[in-house]
Scaffold this active site. Structure first.
Site, PDB file in Angstrom:
ATOM      1  N   HIS A  51       0.821  -1.211   0.000  1.00  0.00           N
ATOM      2  CA  HIS A  51       0.000   0.000   0.000  1.00  0.00           C
ATOM      3  C   HIS A  51       0.859   1.267   0.000  1.00  0.00           C
ATOM      4  CE1 HIS A  51       0.895   0.951   4.212  1.00  0.00           C
ATOM      5  NE2 HIS A  51       0.692  -0.324   4.493  1.00  0.00           N
TER       6      HIS A  51
ATOM      7  N   LEU B 157       1.904   5.269   1.162  1.00  0.00           N
ATOM      8  CA  LEU B 157       2.243   5.847   2.466  1.00  0.00           C
ATOM      9  C   LEU B 157       0.982   6.127   3.280  1.00  0.00           C
ATOM     10  CD1 LEU B 157       4.811   7.025   4.040  1.00  0.00           C
ATOM     11  CD2 LEU B 157       3.925   9.253   3.313  1.00  0.00           C
TER      12      LEU B 157
ATOM     13  N   ARG C 256      -5.835   1.330   4.670  1.00  0.00           N
ATOM     14  CA  ARG C 256      -4.740   1.843   3.842  1.00  0.00           C
ATOM     15  C   ARG C 256      -4.481   0.978   2.614  1.00  0.00           C
ATOM     16  NH1 ARG C 256      -3.136  -0.160   8.768  1.00  0.00           N
ATOM     17  NH2 ARG C 256      -1.443  -1.723   8.826  1.00  0.00           N
TER      18      ARG C 256
ATOM     19  N   GLU D 110      -2.844  -7.335   8.015  1.00  0.00           N
ATOM     20  CA  GLU D 110      -1.536  -7.201   8.647  1.00  0.00           C
ATOM     21  C   GLU D 110      -1.502  -7.939   9.987  1.00  0.00           C
ATOM     22  OE1 GLU D 110       1.296  -7.110   8.115  1.00  0.00           O
ATOM     23  OE2 GLU D 110       2.071  -5.068   7.897  1.00  0.00           O
TER      24      GLU D 110
END
Length: 298
Positions: free
Chosen positions: A98, A100, A148, A172
């Site tokens: 992804h 920033l 994100r 994540e």
């Protein structure tokens, strides 16, 4: 510009190269006997010595005696299967990290939190990825549902009719109470735990839970879900830690190698996978598109 060449010594003549010196035996001369027909297969090489002569015979091994090893031209059997089943076709998978995020910019521990969002810079990075991949035909885009990564995927995938699929197995790693803390604060408040996370992540644990070791199992699940989907060319948009796990599991690397891999925001990695489910890494952390108008057409 000045050019120069290095001094060279005269090449010895063939006779001089094999002239015996006092006290040193002359190297044996070789006689070879080889028969070759058809495609090059596995060979057995045998040598016998008699006086100053050596006989070398080269014979093709029977099919049932040939060693089972992978080959660079086909890589069948070269690695372990990610699916443990035969696929309907070979696959090509492009992995993208992804753009920033707000917590990237603030140097905060992100983990599985959904509170870190794509920044303006991150959105521009995602757009660069979209342009770089514009000439690629993907059958499906898989992405993490965390904000994100989800936003990055939606930017890259805009205008496409092919499905965009969100997988929980691409989320994540969960880092418990460290999530949201700045790295400086986490190091100050939990020095031992934070040091373990940074320096020995495979053995980092909270209440008996080892997030990185669990991530390896999650990555294997994600590979199966992706590779067993009909199609030949897939895009995957997700996070750095799960990307590390995806890459390492594909290459047969253990959780202890977690920090041996790095992928920048907007960086791309490419794998090809054969029908046996065996992966071969083609590119790691490609970022040319982040700094130029580079496009990919592999």
């Amino acid at each position: 510009m000045v050019s120069a060449s290095l001094p060279t010594r005269p090449s010895p003549s063939p006779t001089a190269a094999f002239s015996p010196t006092p006290g040193r035996a002359r190297p044996p001369r070789l006689r070879s006997h080889a028969t070759a027909t058809g495609r090059l297969g596995a060979l057995s090489i045998k040598a016998t010595h008699s006086g100053g002569l050596s006989d070398v015979s080269v014979q093709s091994l029977p099919e049932n005696e040939r060693p089972v090893t992978g080959a660079a031209y086909s890589f069948t059997g070269a690695t372990t299967s990610l699916t443990n089943s035969i696929l309907t076709s070979s696959k090509k998978i492009t992995l993208v990290r992804h753009g920033l995020s707000s917590w990237n910019a603030e140097s905060r521990v992100q983990g599985s939190s959904n509170l870190s969002v794509l920044t303006e810079t991150g959105a521009k990075q995602a757009e660069k990825c979209r342009v770089a991949l514009a000439n690629m035909k993907f059958d499906v885009c898989f992405a993490s549902p965390i904000s994100r990564a989800k936003s990055t995927a939606e930017i890259i995938w805009q205008g496409k009719e092919e499905p965009l699929v969100f997988l929980d197995s691409l989320k994540e790693a969960h880092l418990f109470f460290l999530e949201g803390m700045t790295n400086a604060d986490a190091k100050k408040q939990y020095p031992e735990l934070y040091t373990k996370w940074r320096e020995d992540p495979a053995n980092f644990h909270v209440n008996g839970i080892y997030p990185i070791r669990e991530l390896w199992g999650t990555a294997r699940q994600a590979w199966e879900q992706i590779l067993l989907t009909p199609g030949e060319n897939f895009l995957v948009v997700t996070h750095k830690s799960i990307l590390r796990a995806l890459i390492c599991t594909a290459l047969g690397l253990p959780p202890e190698r977690f920090r041996a891999i790095d992928v920048n925001n907007g960086g791309m990695c490419v794998f090809t996978v054969n029908k046996q489910g065996e992966a071969m890494l083609q590119a790691l952390n490609m970022t040319a598109h982040m700094y130029s108008d580079h496009t990919y057409e592999y």
